[in-house]
Design a protein around this motif. Structure first.
Motif, PDB file in Angstrom:
ATOM      1  N   HIS A 108       0.842  -1.297   0.064  1.00 24.71           N
ATOM      2  CA  HIS A 108       0.099   0.157  -0.077  1.00 24.71           C
ATOM      3  C   HIS A 108       0.910   1.471  -0.011  1.00 24.71           C
ATOM      4  O   HIS A 108       0.287   2.319   0.075  1.00 24.71           O
ATOM      5  CB  HIS A 108      -0.843   0.065   0.949  1.00 24.71           C
TER       6      HIS A 108
ATOM      7  N   HIS B 101      -1.572   4.353   0.425  1.00 25.53           N
ATOM      8  CA  HIS B 101      -2.965   3.992   0.218  1.00 25.53           C
ATOM      9  C   HIS B 101      -3.583   2.942   1.337  1.00 25.53           C
ATOM     10  O   HIS B 101      -3.134   1.909   1.664  1.00 25.53           O
ATOM     11  CB  HIS B 101      -3.312   3.068  -1.070  1.00 25.53           C
TER      12      HIS B 101
ATOM     13  N   PRO C 230      -6.564   1.071   2.529  1.00 26.27           N
ATOM     14  CA  PRO C 230      -7.818   0.560   2.055  1.00 26.27           C
ATOM     15  C   PRO C 230      -8.978   0.447   2.733  1.00 26.27           C
ATOM     16  O   PRO C 230      -9.019   0.879   3.988  1.00 26.27           O
ATOM     17  CB  PRO C 230      -7.521  -1.074   1.719  1.00 26.27           C
TER      18      PRO C 230
ATOM     19  N   GLU D  81     -11.071  -1.746   4.332  1.00 25.95           N
ATOM     20  CA  GLU D  81     -11.175  -2.393   5.093  1.00 25.95           C
ATOM     21  C   GLU D  81     -10.232  -1.893   6.458  1.00 25.95           C
ATOM     22  O   GLU D  81     -10.352  -2.523   7.558  1.00 25.95           O
ATOM     23  CB  GLU D  81     -10.798  -4.008   4.874  1.00 25.95           C
ATOM     24  N   HIS D  82      -9.412  -1.214   6.370  1.00 27.94           N
ATOM     25  CA  HIS D  82      -8.426  -0.816   7.393  1.00 27.94           C
ATOM     26  C   HIS D  82      -8.598   0.934   7.761  1.00 27.94           C
ATOM     27  O   HIS D  82      -8.297   1.226   8.752  1.00 27.94           O
ATOM     28  CB  HIS D  82      -6.859  -0.532   6.808  1.00 27.94           C
ATOM     29  N   SER D  83      -9.597   1.100   6.985  1.00 25.39           N
ATOM     30  CA  SER D  83     -10.273   2.593   7.610  1.00 25.39           C
ATOM     31  C   SER D  83     -11.508   2.618   8.316  1.00 25.39           C
ATOM     32  O   SER D  83     -12.272   1.813   7.922  1.00 25.39           O
ATOM     33  CB  SER D  83     -10.527   3.464   5.969  1.00 25.39           C
TER      34      SER D  83
ATOM     35  N   PRO E 251     -11.614   3.888   1.065  1.00 26.80           N
ATOM     36  CA  PRO E 251     -10.346   4.120   1.045  1.00 26.80           C
ATOM     37  C   PRO E 251      -9.784   5.368   1.233  1.00 26.80           C
ATOM     38  O   PRO E 251     -10.476   6.430   1.094  1.00 26.80           O
ATOM     39  CB  PRO E 251     -10.261   3.560  -0.564  1.00 26.80           C
TER      40      PRO E 251
END
Length: 403
Positions: free
Chosen positions: A249, A258, A260, A262-264, A269
């Motif tokens: 990323h 970047h 994504p 699912e991590h935010s 994103p």
């Protein structure tokens, strides 16, 4: 006329549910969704009853007839197959342990409510399962959950105790929905008696930022944590976003990181534009990662990140004995926001860099990404911190490394 396998395969859904008979009380019900369920009608001592046998095609025609015959034998002996099924289901439910039900809870409830289940999952695995994981759900008492929650409070982690209480309450709420219990044992422990959330307003002054970073780099915490704390301040990201970051990323050529969806935290994103200083810190982390796909691989593992509270603990160690009031890792984001606003940067640009969702009408209509402004601002911010830290020969990022 008896059903055949060919006739079953040919059944199609209609606007309304309908039934198709086999023989001797056995039939299928076909739903508008396409689902097909086997049912059996019979009498017990003159009373008409109906029993659901299972779903087709998982339950074949042959096996459905066998189950019908078993139910017919019970009915012939004045035993209600439907009641027997309820009792068996209840017995299975009574034996369900907290560990077993917890897996269902996370799969059916938690995973559908939030993008990242790491924190509630950790509380469940580390605090709840060791205490009551092997206990049947129906046997858990208020004293059981009180012991779990107060153990964390006695350790001095009131906020974590409140979070554990929240996981327990939701788990047992769902156990009530599933029919395993009739009273939630957590309700006797009001959240206001466990932990009262306070609105945080802590933002570090420029002098406190200087003390914090100097103390961090001169402390004996792991080098990854020194760099990680520095990066959180420079990039304004959330702690979890850094802990979950992967090298795939990070684009050094484009100076972009970047994050994504699912991590935010927002579920969308997000791009962090990297200053020269941030790129240098990422490159040092890459050398320390030992070939791991993770930016911050955990202690003794190249495939798992550090525990969520590891960087919190490192911050406490670094600040021990320092002449500034305590603060959290998250307060570094508020610090960056405060100082950038004080230096005249537009609120929308700052909020976008923080990956905040802008509310109200402006939030609905404003879809701007502000890339040029964010790049300029984050470089300004990194330069600002550099200038702030330049006192004599002490320059940020070049403190002596402590093993």
């Amino acid at each position: 006329m008896a059903l055949t396998d060919t006739a079953l395969k040919a059944l199609k859904p209609k606007d309304k549910a309908y039934t198709v008979a086999d023989e001797r009380g056995l039939f299928v019900e076909v739903f508008p969704t396409g689902g097909i369920v086997w049912r059996y009608r019979y009498r017990v001592d003159g009373r008409r009853e109906k029993l659901t046998l299972g779903k087709y095609p998982a339950l074949t025609l042959k096996n459905a007839r066998l189950k019908r015959d078993e139910a017919a034998q019970a009915a012939a002996m004045s035993k209600s197959p439907a009641k027997q099924k309820q009792l068996a289901k209840r017995a299975a439910a009574d034996a369900t342990t907290v560990s077993e039900f917890g897996e269902r809870f996370f799969r059916e409830i938690v995973a559908k409510d939030r993008q990242d289940i790491t924190i509630p999952r950790r509380y469940f695995d580390k605090a709840i399962v060791p205490a009551i994981g092997a206990k049947p759900v129906r046997d858990v008492t208020t004293e059981d959950v009180r012991a779990i929650i107060w153990k964390k409070k006695d350790e001095g982690f009131d906020a974590a105790a409140g979070s554990i209480r929240g996981v327990l309450k939701r788990l047992f709420d769902y156990a009530m929905t599933a029919g395993l219990i009739f009273v939630n044992p957590v309700l006797a422990l009001p959240m206001r008696h466990v932990h009262k959330t306070k609105s945080r307003e802590r933002a570090l002054s420029p002098d406190e930022v200087r003390v914090f970073l100097k103390a961090a780099f001169e402390s004996n915490i792991r080098r990854q944590f020194k760099i990680g704390l520095h990066l959180i301040l420079l990039t304004m990201v959330r702690k979890s976003e850094l802990l979950l970051a992967r090298w795939e990323h990070v684009d050094f050529e484009q100076a972009e990181w970047h994050i994504p969806a699912e991590h935010s935290k927002t579920g969308k994103p997000h791009i962090v534009f990297l200053s020269r200083q941030s790129i240098a810190l990422f490159k040092e982390l890459q050398a320390l990662a030992g070939g791991s796909a993770l930016v911050l691989p955990g202690r003794g593992s190249l495939t798992k990140p550090f525990a969520h509270n590891a960087i919190n603990t490192a911050l406490k160690v670094a600040l021990a004995g320092q002449p500034i009031p305590a603060f959290t890792v998250h307060d570094l984001r508020r610090t960056a926001s405060t100082l950038l606003h004080e230096n005249g940067w537009a609120s929308d640009v700052v909020e976008k860099a923080l990956n905040h969702t802008i509310g109200g009408v402006r939030g609905v209509y404003n879809r701007a990404e502000y890339e040029p402004q964010r790049r300029e601002m984050l470089q300004f911010w990194a330069d600002y911190i550099d200038q702030l830290m330049t006192t004599g020969q002490v320059v940020l990022g070049r403190f002596k490394q402590v093993a």
